[in-house]
Design an enzyme around this catalytic site. Structure first.
Site, PDB file in Angstrom:
ATOM      1  CG  ASP A 118      -9.710   3.695  -0.278  1.00 39.24           C
ATOM      2  OD1 ASP A 118      -8.640   3.186  -0.296  1.00 39.24           O
ATOM      3  OD2 ASP A 118     -10.632   3.417  -1.187  1.00 39.24           O
ATOM      4  CG  HIS A 169      -1.987  -1.137   1.205  1.00 35.61           C
ATOM      5  ND1 HIS A 169      -2.954  -1.420   0.332  1.00 35.61           N
ATOM      6  CD2 HIS A 169      -1.928  -2.327   2.219  1.00 35.61           C
ATOM      7  CE1 HIS A 169      -3.378  -2.557   0.578  1.00 35.61           C
ATOM      8  NE2 HIS A 169      -2.765  -2.841   1.780  1.00 35.61           N
TER       9      HIS A 169
END
Length: 389
Positions: free
Chosen positions: A264, A96
């Site tokens: 998110d 990520h």
């Protein structure tokens, strides 16, 4: 090649990236597999199962890093690991990178060769399917009054209808979520921006699933009647708008639930913040938010079996053919290259973190190669490349 399998150290994470099946395959290929002690124990794979196929057990992560050419794990590289990374060492994990500047700093400083696993999936990650299905079940759980919800049963009973569920996004995650809640009898609205995907969803789902185009006006129209929202939209990190804003929570029912599977920060759900399996929820304006950012970690045995099998072809290709040949043959592996010996090679990360970068093709000398497997970009976040001298 010597491949090291790490035990996960993130809170609530029990998956393992390689089961004894894949370890045995690599040993048969002539490679040496090192497994950190109890790496697979919480996922149902004992050390004895790894040694039975020819792998060796190492006591700690330091031993793994010191001895391995390639180190593999499920989740991000944690700060305690940064100093253990060797120059030129191959790292394969769910990095990520765009959201983890410090981690990227370490990978570049240590001159590692890092692949971000979430970008390698040609047919979508099993983690996504698990997250969608398990996230839906978590939403069902928190709708009950004993768990803080409004006391709405997901299925209908004689004289009382089932819950009304909004699923945002009809990709692998969203379809998984819709499959679960629709099979339990909920009245489901599935939203997406792709008419083709919506048509396909109409064909594969039962009649208690209806489809709509995903936009904020449509969401506002139905949100007051929704009991459970399951967000499955991977939000482009450069966008600053949201599908559900904080103000929109005021029109939702008290005790309703939002499960943000996509997790998110600053994404489709403005009020999302990451939580853990130990403390999974928080409440804003009477709406329960479930924000666990590693949902599949709650079902480590099932997830590990599917996930290990899905990434194994990449690990085997790197081990058997070397990095250059492996990425030439597989564009999904190539696009996942994140850092290469001190150079950032991940476009989305360069945009979000305002860093210079080079393409994987540049750093690997593949610009003029005529035999590359070309694939779609991993993200819509892009910017004109900044050259590194």
């Amino acid at each position: 090649m010597i491949i090291g399998v790490l035990k996960e150290i993130k809170s609530g994470e029990s998956r393992v990236i390689m089961t004894p099946i894949e370890a045995g395959e690599l040993v048969e290929d002539g490679h040496k597999v090192l497994v950190q002690s109890n790496a697979g124990a919480n996922a149902g794979f004992e050390d004895s199962e790894y040694t039975a196929v020819g792998a060796e057990i190492k006591e700690n992560m330091k031993d793994i890093y010191e001895a391995s050419d390639m180190v593999v794990k499920v989740k991000e590289i944690e700060p305690i690991e940064y100093g253990l990374i060797k120059e030129g060492q191959i790292i394969f994990a769910c990095i990520h990178p765009a959201a983890n500047r410090e981690e990227v700093d370490a990978l570049i400083k240590r001159r590692a060769i890092a692949f971000t696993a979430e970008d390698t999936h040609r047919f979508g990650s099993p983690n996504c399917e698990v997250a969608g299905k398990l996230g839906a079940l978590m939403g069902v759980h928190y709708l009950l009054s004993i768990n803080g919800g409004r006391g709405q049963l997901i299925c209908g009973i004689g004289g009382a209808p089932g819950a009304k569920v909004l699923v945002l996004g009809a990709g692998i995650v969203g379809k998984g979520a819709a499959q679960i809640v629709s099979s339990l009898g909920a009245q489901v609205t599935l939203m997406d921006i792709n008419i083709g995907i919506l048509r396909h969803s109409e064909e594969i789902f039962p009649k208690n699933v209806q489809t709509m185009f995903s936009n904020q006006q449509n969401i506002k129209k139905i949100l007051p009647n929704i009991d459970l929202v399951i967000n499955c939209v991977k939000w482009p990190k450069h966008r600053e708008d949201h599908l559900i804003t904080k103000d929109m929570l005021k029109i939702m029912k008290k005790g309703s639930v939002i499960v943000d599977v996509s997790a998110d920060v600053g994404g489709a759900i403005e009020t999302y913040r990451p939580t853990s399996h130990e403390t999974p929820t928080y409440v804003i304006d009477g709406v329960i938010h479930y924000g666990v950012d590693n949902i599949p970690g709650a079902a480590p045995h099932t997830t590990s079996i599917a996930y290990a099998a899905s990434v194994f072809p990449h690990l085997r290709a790197i081990a058997n053919d070397g990095i250059v040949e492996a990425v030439k043959k597989d564009g999904y592996l190539r696009r996942s290259l994140t850092a290469f010996k001190g150079v950032l090679t991940h476009e989305e990360t360069s945009v979000i973190q305002n860093r210079p970068w080079k393409t994987p093709e540049e750093v690997l000398g593949l610009i003029d190669c005529n035999y590359l497997d070309y694939v779609p970009k991993a993200t819509s976040t892009k910017e004109k490349k900044k050259n590194i001298k």
